[in-house]
Scaffold this motif. Structure first.
Motif, mmCIF file in Angstrom:
data_model
loop_
_atom_site.group_PDB
_atom_site.id
_atom_site.type_symbol
_atom_site.label_atom_id
_atom_site.label_comp_id
_atom_site.label_asym_id
_atom_site.label_seq_id
_atom_site.Cartn_x
_atom_site.Cartn_y
_atom_site.Cartn_z
ATOM 1 N N VAL A 1 0.744 -1.209 -0.337
ATOM 2 C CA VAL A 1 -0.056 -0.305 -0.046
ATOM 3 C C VAL A 1 0.596 1.260 -0.245
ATOM 4 N N LEU A 2 0.546 2.352 -0.355
ATOM 5 C CA LEU A 2 1.339 3.307 -0.325
ATOM 6 C C LEU A 2 0.522 4.456 0.087
ATOM 7 N N ALA A 3 0.613 4.784 0.788
ATOM 8 C CA ALA A 3 -0.724 5.458 1.376
ATOM 9 C C ALA A 3 -0.606 6.471 2.389
ATOM 10 N N ASN A 4 -1.290 8.072 2.452
ATOM 11 C CA ASN A 4 -0.750 9.391 1.793
ATOM 12 C C ASN A 4 -1.652 9.482 3.423
ATOM 13 N N ALA A 5 -2.491 8.577 3.595
ATOM 14 C CA ALA A 5 -3.906 8.458 4.351
ATOM 15 C C ALA A 5 -4.308 8.121 5.672
ATOM 16 N N ARG A 6 -4.688 7.529 6.041
ATOM 17 C CA ARG A 6 -4.738 6.251 7.192
ATOM 18 C C ARG A 6 -6.166 4.952 6.682
ATOM 19 N N ARG A 7 -7.088 4.983 5.868
ATOM 20 C CA ARG A 7 -8.039 4.435 6.187
ATOM 21 C C ARG A 7 -8.501 4.329 5.222
ATOM 22 N N GLY B 1 5.181 15.679 5.197
ATOM 23 C CA GLY B 1 5.560 15.802 3.914
ATOM 24 C C GLY B 1 5.920 14.397 3.460
ATOM 25 N N LEU B 2 5.649 13.250 4.067
ATOM 26 C CA LEU B 2 6.057 11.660 4.276
ATOM 27 C C LEU B 2 5.106 10.915 3.471
ATOM 28 N N PHE B 3 5.045 10.181 2.621
ATOM 29 C CA PHE B 3 4.058 8.914 2.633
ATOM 30 C C PHE B 3 4.597 7.249 2.948
ATOM 31 N N GLU B 4 3.778 6.368 3.715
ATOM 32 C CA GLU B 4 3.369 5.716 3.924
ATOM 33 C C GLU B 4 3.752 4.050 3.105
ATOM 34 N N VAL B 5 4.872 3.345 2.994
ATOM 35 C CA VAL B 5 4.527 2.609 2.893
ATOM 36 C C VAL B 5 4.316 1.054 3.477
ATOM 37 N N VAL B 6 2.922 0.288 2.659
ATOM 38 C CA VAL B 6 2.657 -0.265 4.137
ATOM 39 C C VAL B 6 2.674 -1.618 3.549
ATOM 40 N N ILE B 7 3.417 -2.874 3.912
ATOM 41 C CA ILE B 7 3.142 -4.437 3.378
ATOM 42 C C ILE B 7 2.954 -4.746 4.625
ATOM 43 N N ILE B 8 1.780 -6.141 3.587
ATOM 44 C CA ILE B 8 0.890 -7.113 4.317
ATOM 45 C C ILE B 8 1.343 -8.549 3.893
ATOM 46 N N ARG B 9 2.524 -8.722 5.044
ATOM 47 C CA ARG B 9 3.070 -10.014 4.383
ATOM 48 C C ARG B 9 2.325 -11.218 4.122
ATOM 49 N N ARG B 10 1.358 -11.715 5.455
ATOM 50 C CA ARG B 10 0.577 -12.355 5.581
ATOM 51 C C ARG B 10 -0.689 -12.436 5.914
ATOM 52 N N LEU B 11 -1.583 -13.610 5.308
ATOM 53 C CA LEU B 11 -2.851 -12.857 5.171
ATOM 54 C C LEU B 11 -3.808 -14.058 5.004
ATOM 55 N N SER B 12 -4.694 -14.028 6.294
ATOM 56 C CA SER B 12 -5.547 -15.394 6.129
ATOM 57 C C SER B 12 -7.199 -14.943 5.264
ATOM 58 N N THR C 1 2.380 -6.934 9.553
ATOM 59 C CA THR C 1 2.840 -5.981 8.120
ATOM 60 C C THR C 1 4.052 -4.831 8.727
ATOM 61 N N GLU C 2 4.343 -4.707 8.016
ATOM 62 C CA GLU C 2 5.538 -3.857 8.425
ATOM 63 C C GLU C 2 5.370 -2.507 7.832
ATOM 64 N N VAL C 3 5.819 -1.160 7.802
ATOM 65 C CA VAL C 3 5.452 0.070 7.736
ATOM 66 C C VAL C 3 6.941 1.125 7.547
ATOM 67 N N ILE C 4 6.973 1.456 6.061
ATOM 68 C CA ILE C 4 8.256 2.410 5.899
ATOM 69 C C ILE C 4 7.659 3.551 5.578
ATOM 70 N N GLN C 5 8.475 4.561 6.255
ATOM 71 C CA GLN C 5 8.145 6.187 6.097
ATOM 72 C C GLN C 5 9.007 6.051 4.734
ATOM 73 N N ALA C 6 8.209 7.187 3.920
ATOM 74 C CA ALA C 6 9.563 7.355 2.831
ATOM 75 C C ALA C 6 8.681 8.883 2.095
ATOM 76 N N ASP C 7 9.737 9.851 1.157
ATOM 77 C CA ASP C 7 9.550 10.785 0.447
ATOM 78 C C ASP C 7 9.637 10.225 -0.753
ATOM 79 N N GLN C 8 10.218 9.104 -1.179
ATOM 80 C CA GLN C 8 9.765 8.249 -2.731
ATOM 81 C C GLN C 8 10.536 7.015 -2.327
ATOM 82 N N VAL C 9 9.903 6.243 -3.436
ATOM 83 C CA VAL C 9 10.283 4.734 -3.435
ATOM 84 C C VAL C 9 10.112 4.847 -4.525
ATOM 85 N N THR C 10 10.689 3.289 -5.190
ATOM 86 C CA THR C 10 10.379 2.291 -5.956
ATOM 87 C C THR C 10 9.706 0.429 -5.710
ATOM 88 N N ILE C 11 8.822 0.113 -6.113
ATOM 89 C CA ILE C 11 8.527 -0.999 -6.270
ATOM 90 C C ILE C 11 8.762 -1.654 -6.971
#
Length: 288
Positions: free
Chosen positions: A190-196, A212-223, A242-252
């Motif tokens: 998820v590229l998250a500017n918002a919360r929900r 001035g940042l967004f979050e990259v939310v990684i959903i690693r496992r999901l039942s 889940t794993e969350v990374i804050q960034a101002d730029q990212v490549t996926i």
């Protein structure tokens, strides 16, 4: 005050209101000057651009869901014109994020009397913008199924979610910027500017639209049960998965092409997404 209302006539379910009539009736005996633009195709997008340039509205109001909000926002970036929102879509995630009421009359109060908040926007692949949430994988597949089914509203989401439950696939991804270089197996990025999400799922609890940042939310496992909770608005994902990374730029980058959506609009499959923040790019109206 000059107000431009931009209405998406296909937003919402079968019982959607006639917002053009509601708006005209509301301003029938008021001093404000209003203009209504119907957003129903590429030609109307160009007409909207021209109207903003030549009519110089004091406020532009998106009447629809997250896709409509994104479309209107794209014409207001780096201007001083604030955007209002009248929630009228199947999902109204950005309106919920900004605490804008769903009732027409109360939302109109925010348009007329709200305060201005300056927020960030994510630019994606140099051509798309994301003001709310974009993602690769599972939720993007749900958006695709919803669009293909052709049934709007909550019923459409419910029926589409059943199909999505049995189609989920994991992604092999690499996430890179100047600070991190990660390889992960995940169901959803998820590229998250918002919360929900508009469904109520709090995917990014610490998100801030103006930092001035967004979050990259990684959903690693999901039942299947966790996916059901997501769709039925019960609880957020398990933070241990889940794993969350804050960034101002990212490549996926993904090993195989993955479903991709931005602000509720399905954009097809892709194997590469580059995202960067545009800080303080958009003025929005929020409750005073």
């Amino acid at each position: 005050m000059r107000l431009l209302f931009v209405i998406n006539p296909v937003s919402g379910g079968k019982k959607k209101a006639d917002h053009a009539t509601l708006i005209r009736n509301f301003f029938n005996e008021r001093a404000e000057t209003i203009e209504i633009c119907i957003l129903d195709g590429p030609a109307s997008e160009q007409e909207l651009k021209k109207t903003i340039q030549y009519w110089h509205p004091d406020r532009v109001v998106a009447v629809g869901g997250d896709g409509t909000v994104k479309a209107v926002a794209s014409h207001l970036l780096h201007t001083q014109i604030p955007m209002g929102i009248i929630p009228a879509g199947s999902a109204n995630g950005m309106a919920a994020e900004l605490s804008i009421p769903t009732e027409f009359e109360k939302a109109m109060v925010v348009v007329l009397e709200g305060k201005v908040q300056v927020i960030d926007v994510i630019r994606i692949n140099q051509q798309e913008i994301c003001i709310h949430l974009g993602d690769l994988g599972l939720n993007a597949l749900l958006v695709k199924n919803f669009e293909q089914r052709g049934i709007r509203g909550k019923l459409g989401y419910a029926l589409s979610s059943i199909k999505t439950l049995w189609q989920k696939q994991s992604l092999q991804v690499q996430i890179r910027n100047a600070e991190v270089h990660l390889s992960r197996v995940a169901f959803m990025i998820v590229l998250a500017n918002a919360r929900r999400y508009g469904t109520g799922v709090n995917i990014n609890p610490d998100g801030n639209l103006s930092d001035g940042l967004f979050e990259v939310v990684i959903i690693r496992r999901l039942s299947l049960w966790e996916l059901f909770k997501m769709i039925r608005r019960f609880k957020p994902f398990d933070p241990k998965k889940t794993e969350v990374i804050q960034a101002d730029q990212v490549t996926i980058m993904t090993r195989r092409k993955a479903h991709f959506q931005v602000d509720g609009e399905y954009l097809g499959k892709t194997s590469s997404v580059k995202a960067e923040i545009m800080a303080k790019a958009l003025h929005v109206l929020v409750p005073a």
